[in-house]
Design a protein around this motif. Structure first.
Motif, PDB file in Angstrom:
ATOM      1  N   VAL A  43       4.494 -60.631   7.610  1.00  0.00           N
ATOM      2  CA  VAL A  43       3.405 -59.630   7.594  1.00  0.00           C
ATOM      3  C   VAL A  43       2.039 -60.295   7.803  1.00  0.00           C
ATOM      4  CG1 VAL A  43       2.178 -57.936   6.142  1.00  0.00           C
ATOM      5  CG2 VAL A  43       4.682 -57.901   6.261  1.00  0.00           C
ATOM      6  N   PRO A  44       1.695 -61.385   7.075  1.00  0.00           N
ATOM      7  CA  PRO A  44       0.381 -62.009   7.319  1.00  0.00           C
ATOM      8  C   PRO A  44       0.190 -62.460   8.770  1.00  0.00           C
ATOM      9  CG  PRO A  44       1.306 -62.823   5.269  1.00  0.00           C
ATOM     10  CD  PRO A  44       2.386 -62.022   5.936  1.00  0.00           C
ATOM     11  N   GLN A  50      -3.621 -61.838  17.345  1.00  0.00           N
ATOM     12  CA  GLN A  50      -4.711 -61.429  18.248  1.00  0.00           C
ATOM     13  C   GLN A  50      -4.227 -60.499  19.368  1.00  0.00           C
ATOM     14  OE1 GLN A  50      -7.986 -61.851  17.519  1.00  0.00           O
ATOM     15  NE2 GLN A  50      -7.053 -62.674  15.671  1.00  0.00           N
ATOM     16  N   GLU A  51      -2.894 -60.447  19.585  1.00  0.00           N
ATOM     17  CA  GLU A  51      -2.390 -59.508  20.612  1.00  0.00           C
ATOM     18  C   GLU A  51      -2.300 -58.100  20.046  1.00  0.00           C
ATOM     19  OE1 GLU A  51       1.053 -62.205  20.664  1.00  0.00           O
ATOM     20  OE2 GLU A  51      -0.875 -63.022  20.074  1.00  0.00           O
ATOM     21  N   ASP A  52      -2.774 -57.924  18.827  1.00  0.00           N
ATOM     22  CA  ASP A  52      -2.744 -56.621  18.136  1.00  0.00           C
ATOM     23  C   ASP A  52      -1.338 -56.029  18.075  1.00  0.00           C
ATOM     24  OD1 ASP A  52      -3.630 -54.491  16.712  1.00  0.00           O
ATOM     25  OD2 ASP A  52      -4.422 -53.382  18.421  1.00  0.00           O
ATOM     26  N   LYS A  53      -0.396 -56.862  17.681  1.00  0.00           N
ATOM     27  CA  LYS A  53       0.964 -56.353  17.446  1.00  0.00           C
ATOM     28  C   LYS A  53       0.937 -55.318  16.317  1.00  0.00           C
ATOM     29  CE  LYS A  53       3.724 -60.363  18.849  1.00  0.00           C
ATOM     30  NZ  LYS A  53       4.573 -61.460  18.361  1.00  0.00           N
ATOM     31  N   LEU A  54      -0.071 -55.437  15.477  1.00  0.00           N
ATOM     32  CA  LEU A  54      -0.179 -54.587  14.297  1.00  0.00           C
ATOM     33  C   LEU A  54      -0.262 -53.103  14.653  1.00  0.00           C
ATOM     34  CD1 LEU A  54      -0.426 -54.582  11.206  1.00  0.00           C
ATOM     35  CD2 LEU A  54      -2.899 -54.873  11.463  1.00  0.00           C
ATOM     36  N   SER A  55      -0.738 -52.784  15.857  1.00  0.00           N
ATOM     37  CA  SER A  55      -0.883 -51.363  16.216  1.00  0.00           C
ATOM     38  C   SER A  55       0.442 -50.750  16.681  1.00  0.00           C
ATOM     39  CB  SER A  55      -1.953 -51.174  17.295  1.00  0.00           C
ATOM     40  OG  SER A  55      -1.541 -51.791  18.479  1.00  0.00           O
ATOM     41  N   ARG A  56       1.492 -51.553  16.793  1.00  0.00           N
ATOM     42  CA  ARG A  56       2.795 -51.016  17.187  1.00  0.00           C
ATOM     43  C   ARG A  56       3.528 -50.519  15.933  1.00  0.00           C
ATOM     44  NH1 ARG A  56       7.931 -54.008  20.125  1.00  0.00           N
ATOM     45  NH2 ARG A  56       9.298 -52.215  19.893  1.00  0.00           N
ATOM     46  N   THR A  57       3.994 -49.270  15.985  1.00  0.00           N
ATOM     47  CA  THR A  57       4.639 -48.606  14.846  1.00  0.00           C
ATOM     48  C   THR A  57       5.628 -49.505  14.109  1.00  0.00           C
ATOM     49  OG1 THR A  57       4.380 -46.443  15.859  1.00  0.00           O
ATOM     50  CG2 THR A  57       6.110 -46.632  14.220  1.00  0.00           C
ATOM     51  N   TYR A  59       5.626 -52.557  13.533  1.00  0.00           N
ATOM     52  CA  TYR A  59       4.966 -53.512  12.645  1.00  0.00           C
ATOM     53  C   TYR A  59       3.960 -52.826  11.710  1.00  0.00           C
ATOM     54  CZ  TYR A  59       6.840 -56.927  15.977  1.00  0.00           C
ATOM     55  OH  TYR A  59       7.679 -57.678  16.767  1.00  0.00           O
ATOM     56  N   THR A  60       3.328 -51.774  12.212  1.00  0.00           N
ATOM     57  CA  THR A  60       2.273 -51.112  11.425  1.00  0.00           C
ATOM     58  C   THR A  60       2.778 -50.644  10.073  1.00  0.00           C
ATOM     59  OG1 THR A  60       1.512 -50.147  13.526  1.00  0.00           O
ATOM     60  CG2 THR A  60       0.450 -49.367  11.522  1.00  0.00           C
ATOM     61  N   GLN A  61       3.885 -49.887  10.092  1.00  0.00           N
ATOM     62  CA  GLN A  61       4.334 -49.220   8.877  1.00  0.00           C
ATOM     63  C   GLN A  61       4.766 -50.209   7.784  1.00  0.00           C
ATOM     64  OE1 GLN A  61       6.975 -45.910   9.654  1.00  0.00           O
ATOM     65  NE2 GLN A  61       5.625 -45.040  11.188  1.00  0.00           N
ATOM     66  N   ALA A 115      10.302 -47.061  10.547  1.00  0.00           N
ATOM     67  CA  ALA A 115       9.473 -47.587  11.640  1.00  0.00           C
ATOM     68  C   ALA A 115      10.307 -47.799  12.904  1.00  0.00           C
ATOM     69  CB  ALA A 115       8.821 -48.899  11.209  1.00  0.00           C
ATOM     70  N   GLU A 116      11.533 -48.272  12.741  1.00  0.00           N
ATOM     71  CA  GLU A 116      12.402 -48.501  13.906  1.00  0.00           C
ATOM     72  C   GLU A 116      12.746 -47.181  14.586  1.00  0.00           C
ATOM     73  OE1 GLU A 116      14.498 -52.542  12.045  1.00  0.00           O
ATOM     74  OE2 GLU A 116      15.599 -50.625  12.003  1.00  0.00           O
ATOM     75  N   PHE A 117      13.100 -46.173  13.789  1.00  0.00           N
ATOM     76  CA  PHE A 117      13.434 -44.863  14.373  1.00  0.00           C
ATOM     77  C   PHE A 117      12.223 -44.245  15.067  1.00  0.00           C
ATOM     78  CE2 PHE A 117      16.904 -44.595  10.986  1.00  0.00           C
ATOM     79  CZ  PHE A 117      17.938 -44.766  11.891  1.00  0.00           C
ATOM     80  N   MET A 118      11.063 -44.332  14.418  1.00  0.00           N
ATOM     81  CA  MET A 118       9.865 -43.709  14.990  1.00  0.00           C
ATOM     82  C   MET A 118       9.353 -44.469  16.201  1.00  0.00           C
ATOM     83  SD  MET A 118       7.960 -42.367  11.510  1.00  0.00           S
ATOM     84  CE  MET A 118       6.614 -41.477  12.281  1.00  0.00           C
TER      85      MET A 118
END
Length: 295
Positions: A43-44, A50-57, A59-61, A115-118
């Motif tokens: 998670v950290p 920096q590729e903003d993977k965080l905005s992908r569902t 990883y986000t949830q 998150a995987e399903f969504m």
């Protein structure tokens, strides 16, 4: 005595760098390591990508669940307790964890599957509407197949969800001050999620729920509840049902709440609640620096 509600934000509140300051806390470090074993990724690291993977569902949830859970743990370790909890969409899982309905690991495993399903859902779109005539909007939604009111956030802000054609059709017919087409993979909180919801239901039903230690206001039914079976049934409906946040906000003063603490990144929920209930005292805890002192 002041009655306090803790509320937890969902997808859209994530921010690059969130939770990184928690790495200095030994208890938090242990949770991050436990999460990495369950998720198969850090998670950290994702929160600093920096590729903003965080905005992908995908990883986000889980990232929001882990960071918000750790902040809530720190609040409780300092002697703070809520009288009521609620969470916006994904945030409802953190609310249930804090209320003792399931433990950290069980919650994270659920969030991972959700998150995987969504993330694999496609063929849908969502759009936020700011400043509109509610009656006109509701009428237009009723007349248009394959589109629903997905998030009723407050009187001036909602999100609609459905097929791209249906969403665009509604937008072309309704006078709106501002429209934001959301960067999501599918039509979340709509009947178009039925297939993903059915698969997820099987996962949910296999997880034992405990009665909540404090009442929970659910997204699909903003009525305080502590019953394990009812809370699970509401969560099953959540993926295809509307997020009734405006009604959750209205319930807070009805339940004698005078103070609301938003735990997690950003101030989205604080802003939404402020418009609906301007008399409530609102606070934010999004970092170690914002954690209140011990009781």
């Amino acid at each position: 005595m002041t009655k306090t509600a803790w509320v937890f934000p969902g997808q859209g509140s994530q921010a690059i760098g969130m939770g990184v300051d928690l790495l200095d806390l030994p208890e938090a470090k242990a949770k991050f390591e436990q999460a990495e074993q369950i998720l198969g990724w850090s998670v950290p690291e994702i929160c600093q990508s920096q590729e903003d993977k965080l905005s992908r569902t995908l990883y986000t949830q889980p990232s929001l669940y882990v960071v918000e859970s750790i902040l809530a743990d720190r609040m409780q370790a300092r002697g703070h307790q809520p009288n009521l909890v609620a969470g916006h969409s994904l945030g409802e899982y953190v609310a249930l964890y804090v209320a003792g309905v399931f433990d950290f690991e069980a919650g994270l495993r659920l969030v991972k599957r959700r998150a995987e399903f969504m993330d694999s859902a496609s063929d849908g779109m969502m759009a936020a509407l700011i400043g509109f005539d509610r009656e006109q909007l509701e009428q237009q939604i009723q007349q248009t197949p394959d589109v629903v009111l997905a998030n009723d956030n407050n009187s001036a802000q909602v999100v609609i969800s459905g097929t791209p054609e249906a969403v665009e059709a509604v937008l072309s017919q309704v006078k709106v001050k501002r429209v934001v087409r959301l960067n999501v993979s599918g039509a979340f909180h709509s009947p178009l999620m039925a297939e993903a919801a059915a698969e997820f239901q099987a996962v949910l039903e296999s997880v034992p729920f405990n009665s909540a230690q404090v009442p929970v206001l659910s997204n699909v039914e903003p009525v305080p509840c502590v019953d394990a079976d009812i809370l699970k049934e509401r969560l099953i409906r959540q993926m295809t049902g509307s997020v009734r946040w405006r009604e959750i906000s209205l319930q807070l003063p009805v339940q004698g709440i005078s103070q609301v603490v938003e735990i997690g990144p950003g101030k989205v929920l604080t802003g939404l609640i402020k418009r609906t209930c301007p008399d409530l005292t609102l606070e934010n805890v999004g970092s170690v620096a914002e954690l209140p002192n011990s009781e």
